[in-house]
Structure formats: C-alpha cells, structure tokens
Design an enzyme around this catalytic site. Structure first.
Site, PDB file in Angstrom:
ATOM      1  N   HIS A 265      41.258  32.774  37.304  1.00 29.03           N
ATOM      2  CA  HIS A 265      41.797  33.752  36.301  1.00 29.03           C
ATOM      3  C   HIS A 265      40.763  34.280  35.461  1.00 29.03           C
ATOM      4  O   HIS A 265      40.350  35.556  35.150  1.00 29.03           O
ATOM      5  CB  HIS A 265      43.015  33.394  35.695  1.00 29.03           C
ATOM      6  CG  HIS A 265      43.689  34.270  34.640  1.00 29.03           C
ATOM      7  ND1 HIS A 265      44.447  35.384  34.867  1.00 29.03           N
ATOM      8  CD2 HIS A 265      43.423  34.234  33.118  1.00 29.03           C
ATOM      9  CE1 HIS A 265      44.934  36.089  33.752  1.00 29.03           C
ATOM     10  NE2 HIS A 265      44.139  35.419  32.826  1.00 29.03           N
TER      11      HIS A 265
ATOM     12  N   ASP B 199      38.619  33.677  29.602  1.00 28.15           N
ATOM     13  CA  ASP B 199      39.899  34.410  29.413  1.00 28.15           C
ATOM     14  C   ASP B 199      39.860  34.323  27.902  1.00 28.15           C
ATOM     15  O   ASP B 199      40.203  35.361  27.142  1.00 28.15           O
ATOM     16  CB  ASP B 199      40.809  33.331  29.795  1.00 28.15           C
ATOM     17  CG  ASP B 199      42.135  33.930  29.860  1.00 28.15           C
ATOM     18  OD1 ASP B 199      42.336  35.305  29.857  1.00 28.15           O
ATOM     19  OD2 ASP B 199      43.344  33.292  29.848  1.00 28.15           O
TER      20      ASP B 199
ATOM     21  N   HIS C 164      42.277  42.420  31.082  1.00 30.43           N
ATOM     22  CA  HIS C 164      43.331  41.806  32.014  1.00 30.43           C
ATOM     23  C   HIS C 164      44.096  42.861  32.980  1.00 30.43           C
ATOM     24  O   HIS C 164      44.505  42.532  33.999  1.00 30.43           O
ATOM     25  CB  HIS C 164      44.593  41.157  31.190  1.00 30.43           C
ATOM     26  CG  HIS C 164      44.297  40.038  30.825  1.00 30.43           C
ATOM     27  ND1 HIS C 164      43.390  39.840  29.641  1.00 30.43           N
ATOM     28  CD2 HIS C 164      44.677  38.645  31.330  1.00 30.43           C
ATOM     29  CE1 HIS C 164      43.204  38.431  29.650  1.00 30.43           C
ATOM     30  NE2 HIS C 164      44.161  37.778  30.395  1.00 30.43           N
TER      31      HIS C 164
ATOM     32  N   HIS D 234      41.558  42.831  35.964  1.00 30.27           N
ATOM     33  CA  HIS D 234      41.897  41.234  36.490  1.00 30.27           C
ATOM     34  C   HIS D 234      42.774  41.721  37.524  1.00 30.27           C
ATOM     35  O   HIS D 234      42.971  41.332  38.672  1.00 30.27           O
ATOM     36  CB  HIS D 234      42.095  40.413  35.592  1.00 30.27           C
ATOM     37  CG  HIS D 234      42.851  39.059  36.084  1.00 30.27           C
ATOM     38  ND1 HIS D 234      44.276  39.352  36.364  1.00 30.27           N
ATOM     39  CD2 HIS D 234      42.380  38.089  36.647  1.00 30.27           C
ATOM     40  CE1 HIS D 234      44.554  38.084  37.032  1.00 30.27           C
ATOM     41  NE2 HIS D 234      43.594  37.326  37.141  1.00 30.27           N
TER      42      HIS D 234
END
Ligand SMILES: [Zn+2]
Length: 361
Positions: free
Chosen positions: A269, A169, A252, A255
């Site tokens: 995540h 991340d 993101h 994602h």
C-alpha cells in the site's frame, strides 16, 4: 463544522505484547483473536501467556484477504463462540478485517499491528478488497479502535520493507491534509479538519524525514532505538490521525487507481501511495525544493520513485488511462484538490513523476 476522531487508547513500546492480557481484560472476557498462519507461530505463545487467567482466547486463522466472504465467515465464528471482544494481530488486511468483524458483532476491537506498513491501525475505516485482491470500497465504521497496541520489538524484527512502506504512507499524510486545508476539503468524518489534525499531519512528515533513515538501519539490525520508536509512532499513530481527521486527496486516489493493474498487487500500500504522492506533487505544482526533498528522502530509504519499481513497465497512455480514470471517479478523495481535474491531467502527472524518478537526484 469541524471534527476529529481518535482511537480510545494507544500503547507502544518494546515487548508491550507481554501486557496484552491486562489490556484485553479491560474490554472483554471472550476474545476472538485473528492471526495469520505465520502469526500463529510467532505470536500465539506470548499472547496466550499474557492472557492466561485474564481472558479466554478463541484463536482463528485469517484467510489472507480482507473481503466480504472472509468477514462473513469470521462473524459466524464469533457468534458461535459468543465472543464479546475481537482482536486482530498482524498486517493491514487482518486488522481491517478485525475492525469489520467487531463492527458486525457489535463488540470492542483491539488492534495489534505486527508490521508498521501503513496507517490503517488507528483508523475507523476498513479497506475492503475483492477476493482477487482488487480495491473494492472503504467501509466507514462508527468508531475508532478501542485499543491499538504496538510492540516495537516485533516491528524491529519484521522485514524492513514493511517499515519503509509505512513511511511512504505517512509521507503522503501532510500533503493530502494540506490540500484539504486549502480547499476546505472534508475529512473522513464528512466535516472539516481541525487545526490539531493539520498540525499532527505536519508533525508526522517532520518525524519521518528526521528519523526515517536511522529507523531503517535499526530495523535492519532488529534493534529498537528512539528513531525507530519515532517512526513507528509516525507511521501508525500520527499518520492515522492525520489522514483521518486532516483528510485525504490525490495520493490515495491514485493508489486506488494503480490497484487496477494486476502487476502492482505484489507491492505494498505505502509503496503505491508513494507513487501517488509523487504524481500529486506535480499535479498540485508543489515547489521544486519540496519535490527534491521528497524524492531524495524516498531514494535514501528505498521507497519507489518510478512506475517500474511498483511493477508497471507498460507506460502507454492507452494502457494507463483507466488508472487515472479510476483515480478521478466521483467518490474519490482526489476531488479534495483545490481545482478541477481530468484523467488526462492526472496521467500527465503520473508520467512526469515517473520521469523525475528516473532522473537521478
Ligand atoms: Zn494509506
């Protein structure tokens, strides 16, 4: 206009859980404390000991998902107990829930991450999921947490996969901020990022690259060393400041697209963001040396570099195109990229990144 936002106070260190009582008493007296069922076993005793004689704790177990029904349940619970402070102790979903509950109760919020698996703790946003675990929406909050406290001994004793996932991340933070900087993309405040934020995002990337592997080894041995301290600071604080005030872009959004696939729900995540980042490196035509640097780092610490490593084995374009379409939906930060794009181009990048991951480095 530029804007940057920060948590009010950040405390990090070995055994810092032992000062939680003092820290809580600065902010409130009746504390709704959210803990997971396993968190109750591990953290209830040190928190109670530290809080003794300083604040009243109302401990409430968390029901696994940061979703609307759970938030509503906890808000009712907080009202019944007349709390004036909310604390979340645990992983990303519990912390996001604590923030959402505190917002609805109009109280300060204290965030105690027990894993360093993502950069949510410091942020003024909660990611809300459906009760089934699919990404639903971002809930933007009017302010950042009043306190984020990270006990690095607790992080060192958590499964190493969480720390590594947090590195994934944090690894994306600089690249997403850089795209926003180039394209004058807006950060989460709706304004442009500050120079401070871009520098923090870059510092985050450098810290992860320099300390990642040493921190992983420390965590495997349940030990706190300076590399682990540095990576925790990068994963939790720098990445949080960097994404929030620098801005997000494609990693993101991809994602969020990947969460549509049920088989990715068991992956973290930061692991899915890593795949989003790798696709983004091709999408934005980063240099080969950067691509090599990121892939080599991912392989060295065990971050996924192929779709199969996040559970996706069906690589048919027809099967994957909804992921790319979701990533390109109008509200997504992928539109902070400095050019127009289509779901087909995003899917091409995802498949190229996957192929690159299959090739050994
Ligand atoms: Zn993230």
């Amino acid at each position: 206009m530029k804007a940057a936002i920060f948590p009010s106070r950040y405390v990090q260190g070995k055994d810092s859980i032992n000062i939680i009582g003092d820290e809580l008493s600065r902010l409130g007296s009746e504390v709704l404390c959210l803990l997971s069922p396993s968190g109750l076993d591990y953290f209830q005793t040190p928190i109670k000991t530290s809080a003794e004689g300083k604040v009243n704790l109302h401990i409430e177990p968390f029901n696994r998902e940061c979703c609307d029904p759970e938030i509503e349940r906890l808000v009712r619970c907080g009202k019944e107990k007349n709390v004036n402070l909310v604390m979340g102790v645990g992983g990303g979903k519990i912390l996001d829930t604590a923030k959402a509950v505190a917002y609805q109760l109009n109280t300060p919020v204290v965030i105690v991450p027990t894993i360093a698996s993502n950069d949510a703790p410091c942020a003024s946003v909660s990611v809300i999921y459906t009760p089934e675990g699919e990404y639903d929406r971002y809930l933007f909050l009017p302010k950042n947490p009043d306190l984020v406290l990270v006990d690095t001994q607790i992080i060192a004793e958590s499964p190493v996969r969480f720390l590594v996932s947090g590195m994934g991340d944090a690894l994306a933070t600089w690249f997403e901020a850089e795209d926003c900087k180039i394209s004058h993309g807006k950060n989460t405040t709706g304004y442009l990022g500050t120079k401070t934020a871009y520098h923090l995002a870059r510092f985050c990337y450098d810290m992860i690259l320099e300390n990642g592997l040493k921190a992983k080894v420390a965590c495997q041995n349940k030990m706190v060393n300076s590399a682990l301290e540095n990576v925790v600071e990068a994963n939790v604080l720098l990445s949080g400041l960097g994404f929030e005030s620098g801005g997000l872009s494609a990693a993101h959004s991809i994602h969020n697209g990947l969460t549509m696939l049920e088989e990715t729900h068991h992956f973290w995540h930061g692991e899915k963001v890593t795949i989003g980042l790798l696709a983004m490196l091709f999408l934005t035509e980063r240099s080969q040396s950067i691509i090599d640097e990121v892939y080599t780092f991912c392989e060295s610490v065990g971050l996924p570099t192929t779709l199969e490593q996040i559970g996706v084995t069906n690589l048919d374009r027809d099967y994957l195109i909804p992921v790319a379409k979701r990533a390109c939906s109008t509200e997504e930060t992928i539109h902070n990229l400095p050019f127009d794009l289509t779901p087909e181009i995003v899917l091409d990048s995802l498949l190229i990144a996957n192929q690159e991951g299959k090739n050994s480095h």
